[in-house]
Motif scaffolding. Sequence first.
Motif, PDB file in Angstrom:
ATOM      1  N   ASN A  68       0.817  -1.225   0.000  1.00  0.00           N
ATOM      2  CA  ASN A  68       0.000   0.000   0.000  1.00  0.00           C
ATOM      3  C   ASN A  68       0.844   1.266   0.000  1.00  0.00           C
ATOM      4  N   ARG A  69       0.204   2.389  -0.231  1.00  0.00           N
ATOM      5  CA  ARG A  69       0.910   3.665  -0.236  1.00  0.00           C
ATOM      6  C   ARG A  69       0.387   4.527   0.910  1.00  0.00           C
ATOM      7  N   PRO A  70       1.226   5.431   1.419  1.00  0.00           N
ATOM      8  CA  PRO A  70       0.726   6.321   2.476  1.00  0.00           C
ATOM      9  C   PRO A  70      -0.259   7.342   1.915  1.00  0.00           C
ATOM     10  N   ASN A  84      -4.318   7.957  -9.294  1.00  0.00           N
ATOM     11  CA  ASN A  84      -3.352   7.475 -10.286  1.00  0.00           C
ATOM     12  C   ASN A  84      -2.650   6.204  -9.794  1.00  0.00           C
ATOM     13  N   ILE A  85      -1.885   5.564 -10.695  1.00  0.00           N
ATOM     14  CA  ILE A  85      -1.307   4.259 -10.339  1.00  0.00           C
ATOM     15  C   ILE A  85      -0.423   4.380  -9.102  1.00  0.00           C
ATOM     16  N   ALA A  86       0.405   5.420  -9.088  1.00  0.00           N
ATOM     17  CA  ALA A  86       1.414   5.510  -8.030  1.00  0.00           C
ATOM     18  C   ALA A  86       0.822   5.704  -6.644  1.00  0.00           C
ATOM     19  N   SER A  87      -0.326   6.365  -6.554  1.00  0.00           N
ATOM     20  CA  SER A  87      -0.843   6.661  -5.215  1.00  0.00           C
ATOM     21  C   SER A  87      -2.058   5.820  -4.842  1.00  0.00           C
ATOM     22  N   VAL A  97      -6.223   0.091 -13.581  1.00  0.00           N
ATOM     23  CA  VAL A  97      -5.566   1.212 -14.259  1.00  0.00           C
ATOM     24  C   VAL A  97      -4.167   0.802 -14.740  1.00  0.00           C
ATOM     25  N   GLN A  98      -3.481   0.034 -13.910  1.00  0.00           N
ATOM     26  CA  GLN A  98      -2.142  -0.465 -14.258  1.00  0.00           C
ATOM     27  C   GLN A  98      -2.210  -1.297 -15.548  1.00  0.00           C
ATOM     28  N   LYS A  99      -3.253  -2.133 -15.650  1.00  0.00           N
ATOM     29  CA  LYS A  99      -3.407  -3.014 -16.814  1.00  0.00           C
ATOM     30  C   LYS A  99      -3.620  -2.184 -18.095  1.00  0.00           C
ATOM     31  N   LEU A 105       0.587   1.734 -23.273  1.00  0.00           N
ATOM     32  CA  LEU A 105       1.751   2.625 -23.283  1.00  0.00           C
ATOM     33  C   LEU A 105       3.064   1.941 -22.922  1.00  0.00           C
ATOM     34  N   LEU A 106       3.017   1.022 -21.960  1.00  0.00           N
ATOM     35  CA  LEU A 106       4.268   0.597 -21.334  1.00  0.00           C
ATOM     36  C   LEU A 106       4.742  -0.810 -21.711  1.00  0.00           C
ATOM     37  N   SER A 107       3.959  -1.546 -22.506  1.00  0.00           N
ATOM     38  CA  SER A 107       4.365  -2.912 -22.861  1.00  0.00           C
ATOM     39  C   SER A 107       5.492  -2.871 -23.893  1.00  0.00           C
ATOM     40  N   PHE A 272       1.416  11.785 -14.467  1.00  0.00           N
ATOM     41  CA  PHE A 272       2.287  10.755 -13.889  1.00  0.00           C
ATOM     42  C   PHE A 272       2.967  11.219 -12.618  1.00  0.00           C
ATOM     43  N   GLN A 273       2.961  10.369 -11.615  1.00  0.00           N
ATOM     44  CA  GLN A 273       3.698  10.657 -10.392  1.00  0.00           C
ATOM     45  C   GLN A 273       4.243   9.394  -9.792  1.00  0.00           C
ATOM     46  N   GLU A 274       5.315   9.544  -9.083  1.00  0.00           N
ATOM     47  CA  GLU A 274       5.911   8.366  -8.448  1.00  0.00           C
ATOM     48  C   GLU A 274       6.157   8.629  -6.974  1.00  0.00           C
ATOM     49  N   LYS A 275       6.137   7.576  -6.226  1.00  0.00           N
ATOM     50  CA  LYS A 275       6.461   7.657  -4.796  1.00  0.00           C
ATOM     51  C   LYS A 275       7.222   6.415  -4.415  1.00  0.00           C
ATOM     52  N   THR A 276       8.141   6.538  -3.533  1.00  0.00           N
ATOM     53  CA  THR A 276       8.920   5.356  -3.177  1.00  0.00           C
ATOM     54  C   THR A 276       8.623   4.898  -1.762  1.00  0.00           C
ATOM     55  N   GLN A 277       7.462   5.317  -1.232  1.00  0.00           N
ATOM     56  CA  GLN A 277       7.168   4.910   0.131  1.00  0.00           C
ATOM     57  C   GLN A 277       5.989   3.962   0.147  1.00  0.00           C
ATOM     58  N   PRO A 326      16.893   0.823  -8.565  1.00  0.00           N
ATOM     59  CA  PRO A 326      16.514   2.185  -8.955  1.00  0.00           C
ATOM     60  C   PRO A 326      15.055   2.288  -9.391  1.00  0.00           C
ATOM     61  N   PHE A 327      14.438   1.179  -9.794  1.00  0.00           N
ATOM     62  CA  PHE A 327      13.027   1.206 -10.191  1.00  0.00           C
ATOM     63  C   PHE A 327      12.136   0.591  -9.115  1.00  0.00           C
ATOM     64  N   GLY A 328      12.651   0.417  -7.902  1.00  0.00           N
ATOM     65  CA  GLY A 328      11.894  -0.244  -6.854  1.00  0.00           C
ATOM     66  C   GLY A 328      11.875  -1.749  -7.098  1.00  0.00           C
ATOM     67  N   ALA A 329      10.991  -2.440  -6.397  1.00  0.00           N
ATOM     68  CA  ALA A 329      10.892  -3.905  -6.534  1.00  0.00           C
ATOM     69  C   ALA A 329       9.542  -4.331  -5.974  1.00  0.00           C
ATOM     70  N   GLY A 330       9.179  -5.560  -6.284  1.00  0.00           N
ATOM     71  CA  GLY A 330       7.949  -6.126  -5.708  1.00  0.00           C
ATOM     72  C   GLY A 330       6.695  -5.603  -6.389  1.00  0.00           C
ATOM     73  N   LYS A 331       5.595  -5.662  -5.672  1.00  0.00           N
ATOM     74  CA  LYS A 331       4.274  -5.345  -6.237  1.00  0.00           C
ATOM     75  C   LYS A 331       4.220  -3.948  -6.850  1.00  0.00           C
ATOM     76  N   ARG A 332       4.859  -2.961  -6.209  1.00  0.00           N
ATOM     77  CA  ARG A 332       4.736  -1.585  -6.690  1.00  0.00           C
ATOM     78  C   ARG A 332       5.966  -1.168  -7.502  1.00  0.00           C
ATOM     79  N   ILE A 333       6.670  -2.137  -8.080  1.00  0.00           N
ATOM     80  CA  ILE A 333       7.822  -1.794  -8.920  1.00  0.00           C
ATOM     81  C   ILE A 333       7.373  -0.878 -10.062  1.00  0.00           C
ATOM     82  N   ASN A 343      14.485   5.443 -23.633  1.00  0.00           N
ATOM     83  CA  ASN A 343      14.497   6.912 -23.567  1.00  0.00           C
ATOM     84  C   ASN A 343      15.752   7.438 -22.903  1.00  0.00           C
ATOM     85  N   VAL A 344      16.445   6.574 -22.191  1.00  0.00           N
ATOM     86  CA  VAL A 344      17.716   6.968 -21.593  1.00  0.00           C
ATOM     87  C   VAL A 344      18.848   6.584 -22.554  1.00  0.00           C
ATOM     88  N   GLU A 345      18.791   5.331 -23.056  1.00  0.00           N
ATOM     89  CA  GLU A 345      19.912   4.815 -23.849  1.00  0.00           C
ATOM     90  C   GLU A 345      20.130   5.587 -25.141  1.00  0.00           C
TER      91      GLU A 345
HETATM   92  C1  HEM Z   1      14.683   6.180 -15.458  1.00  0.00           C
HETATM   93  C2  HEM Z   1      13.398   6.409 -15.290  1.00  0.00           C
HETATM   94  C3  HEM Z   1      12.570   5.937 -14.118  1.00  0.00           C
HETATM   95  C4  HEM Z   1      12.953   5.585 -12.854  1.00  0.00           C
HETATM   96  C5  HEM Z   1      14.366   5.554 -12.253  1.00  0.00           C
HETATM   97  C6  HEM Z   1      11.741   5.211 -12.134  1.00  0.00           C
HETATM   98  C7  HEM Z   1      11.715   4.799 -10.806  1.00  0.00           C
HETATM   99  C8  HEM Z   1      10.563   4.464 -10.112  1.00  0.00           C
HETATM  100  C9  HEM Z   1      10.515   4.074  -8.725  1.00  0.00           C
HETATM  101  C10 HEM Z   1      11.723   3.971  -7.799  1.00  0.00           C
HETATM  102  C11 HEM Z   1       9.232   3.834  -8.413  1.00  0.00           C
HETATM  103  C12 HEM Z   1       8.678   3.403  -7.055  1.00  0.00           C
HETATM  104  C13 HEM Z   1       8.740   1.891  -6.947  1.00  0.00           C
HETATM  105  C14 HEM Z   1       8.367   1.383  -5.568  1.00  0.00           C
HETATM  106  O1  HEM Z   1       7.635   2.043  -4.854  1.00  0.00           O
HETATM  107  O2  HEM Z   1       8.846   0.283  -5.204  1.00  0.00           O
HETATM  108  C15 HEM Z   1       8.432   4.071  -9.597  1.00  0.00           C
HETATM  109  C16 HEM Z   1       7.070   3.925  -9.666  1.00  0.00           C
HETATM  110  C17 HEM Z   1       6.321   4.227 -10.778  1.00  0.00           C
HETATM  111  N1  HEM Z   1       6.783   4.617 -12.015  1.00  0.00           N
HETATM  112 FE1  HEM Z   1       8.705   4.888 -12.520  1.00  0.00          FE
HETATM  113  N2  HEM Z   1      10.663   5.339 -12.975  1.00  0.00           N
HETATM  114  C18 HEM Z   1      11.113   5.773 -14.191  1.00  0.00           C
HETATM  115  C19 HEM Z   1      10.356   6.011 -15.327  1.00  0.00           C
HETATM  116  C20 HEM Z   1       8.997   5.865 -15.411  1.00  0.00           C
HETATM  117  C21 HEM Z   1       8.218   6.093 -16.609  1.00  0.00           C
HETATM  118  C22 HEM Z   1       8.801   6.505 -17.971  1.00  0.00           C
HETATM  119  C23 HEM Z   1       6.909   5.854 -16.283  1.00  0.00           C
HETATM  120  C24 HEM Z   1       5.681   5.941 -17.154  1.00  0.00           C
HETATM  121  C25 HEM Z   1       5.627   6.481 -18.337  1.00  0.00           C
HETATM  122  C26 HEM Z   1       6.872   5.491 -14.871  1.00  0.00           C
HETATM  123  C27 HEM Z   1       5.726   5.202 -14.173  1.00  0.00           C
HETATM  124  C28 HEM Z   1       5.709   4.815 -12.840  1.00  0.00           C
HETATM  125  C29 HEM Z   1       4.481   4.542 -12.111  1.00  0.00           C
HETATM  126  C30 HEM Z   1       3.054   4.639 -12.648  1.00  0.00           C
HETATM  127  C31 HEM Z   1       4.869   4.164 -10.813  1.00  0.00           C
HETATM  128  C32 HEM Z   1       3.965   3.757  -9.658  1.00  0.00           C
HETATM  129  C33 HEM Z   1       3.807   2.248  -9.588  1.00  0.00           C
HETATM  130  C34 HEM Z   1       2.878   1.796  -8.475  1.00  0.00           C
HETATM  131  O3  HEM Z   1       2.776   2.469  -7.464  1.00  0.00           O
HETATM  132  O4  HEM Z   1       2.238   0.753  -8.623  1.00  0.00           O
HETATM  133  N3  HEM Z   1       8.146   5.502 -14.387  1.00  0.00           N
HETATM  134  N4  HEM Z   1       9.270   4.449 -10.630  1.00  0.00           N
END
Ligand code: HEM
Length: 397
Positions: A68-70, A84-87, A97-99, A105-107, A272-277, A326-333, A343-345
């Motif tokens: 879960n997320r805070p 949104n997906i991240a929160s 929404v993830q599906k 977009l992401l496949s 789009f938003q991300e959270k690592t908590q 760097p991209f997290g791990a597990g269910k919320r990766i 997009n980086v390479e």
């Molecule tokens: C180098 C680029 C990127 C890095 C380093 C990165 C890193 C991360 C990290 C660390 C998380 C949190 C994982 C966790 O909580 O365990 C995350 C979540 C997420 N990222 Fe990225 N990300 C990148 C690019 C992207 C892009 C391009 C998209 C979409 C177009 C994206 C969409 C998301 C979404 C939707 C989540 C939330 C997932 C969830 O909560 O279920 N990210 N990302």
Amino acid sequence: MPPGPWKLPLIGNIHQLVGSPPHHRLRDLAKKYGPLMHLQLGESSIIVVSSAEIAEEVLKTHGIIFANRPSLVSTKITTYDFKNIASAPYGNYWRQVQKICTAELLSTSRVKSFRSIRDEETSNLIKTIYSNEGGLPVNLSEKIFELTYAITARAAFGKKCKDQQKYISIVMEMLLIASGFSIGDLFPSIGMLDMISGMKSKLEKLHQDKEAAQEQDRVLENILDDHKERKRVTKTGQGKAKEDLVDVFLRLQHNDDLEFPLTNSIKSVIWFQEKTQIVVSKTRTIVNAWAIARDPKYWTEAEKFIPERFLGSPLNYKGTNFTYIPFGAGKRICPGIRFAIPNVELPLAQLLYHFFWKLPNGMKEEDLNMTEAFGIGVRRKNGLMLIPIPYHPFLDI
Ligand code: HEM
């Protein structure tokens, strides 16, 4: 509760986080109190994980419990109530929404289909840098942010929206404000503190307020309106357009088969938003992936930039090696890995192929200001200013 530093009444350990960015302070405290540490930040009980072994336990072995997320003040306002997906809370709405986002977009196949967008935008960037007159320094951080925005917007919305600059500046401001360490998030029962700290009011300005606030909403509304208009034109036979992510959401909005109606979530999802908590009941758990990736226990010359260390190594960034997540791990990766990597390479390869990069004003590498800006993600506080020297000045790109 795991061990942790001594706590003051009311504020707990907040005073110990002051001074440097939180991820640095958390690493320093973990050196003293161990890789599983408890902090009391105001009313928030926080567990900090600082080792790969415990990160694996939390994110993989007990992944469902920690998925879960805070419910942060900062996130609630900017995500149209956690839509949104991240929160979104871990569950069926998040899955739905993830599906959709993955399929559209992401496949791997969708990411492949965006190749011409990546090529075109990267080549535009290279051309702009070639046209840089008089050997002046270029703000590379800014250019890369614009490029990432352009590729993502074209892939998800079909084109760069007309409010591109506004969109970028709102995102930048959000990244700064919504770090998850606001006073309001630490004292949720005392709403007044949000007002004192200015956090909530700042965010509400962006989200609701008459002048700045409705900007975010207006930018998103414009994107939706453009799509509705395009659809109308296509229907009346004046053109044919391929569906992008926004079109798909608009179409699915009226789909009765969906378990959760999408009416209010489209804007949130495309923002789009991300959270690592992550959160378990009332206790938040933070995995300090930054500290783990610099721990001399796992890495030789941990603080040094040695990309060759990955050559021939089985280590990857896909969430299976917990020393490097760097991209997290597990269910919320992060579901955006396949989208992010090319997009980086591609731009990195092109920037290195076309230019030799020199520091301005005779600066040496060790003089570079590496101060970090803390926000939703860690990045440089000041843009990276470099002088591009073309290797192939007469190349036709
Ligand atoms: C180098 C680029 C990127 C890095 C380093 C990165 C890193 C991360 C990290 C660390 C998380 C949190 C994982 C966790 O909580 O365990 C995350 C979540 C997420 N990222 Fe990225 N990300 C990148 C690019 C992207 C892009 C391009 C998209 C979409 C177009 C994206 C969409 C998301 C979404 C939707 C989540 C939330 C997932 C969830 O909560 O279920 N990210 N990302």
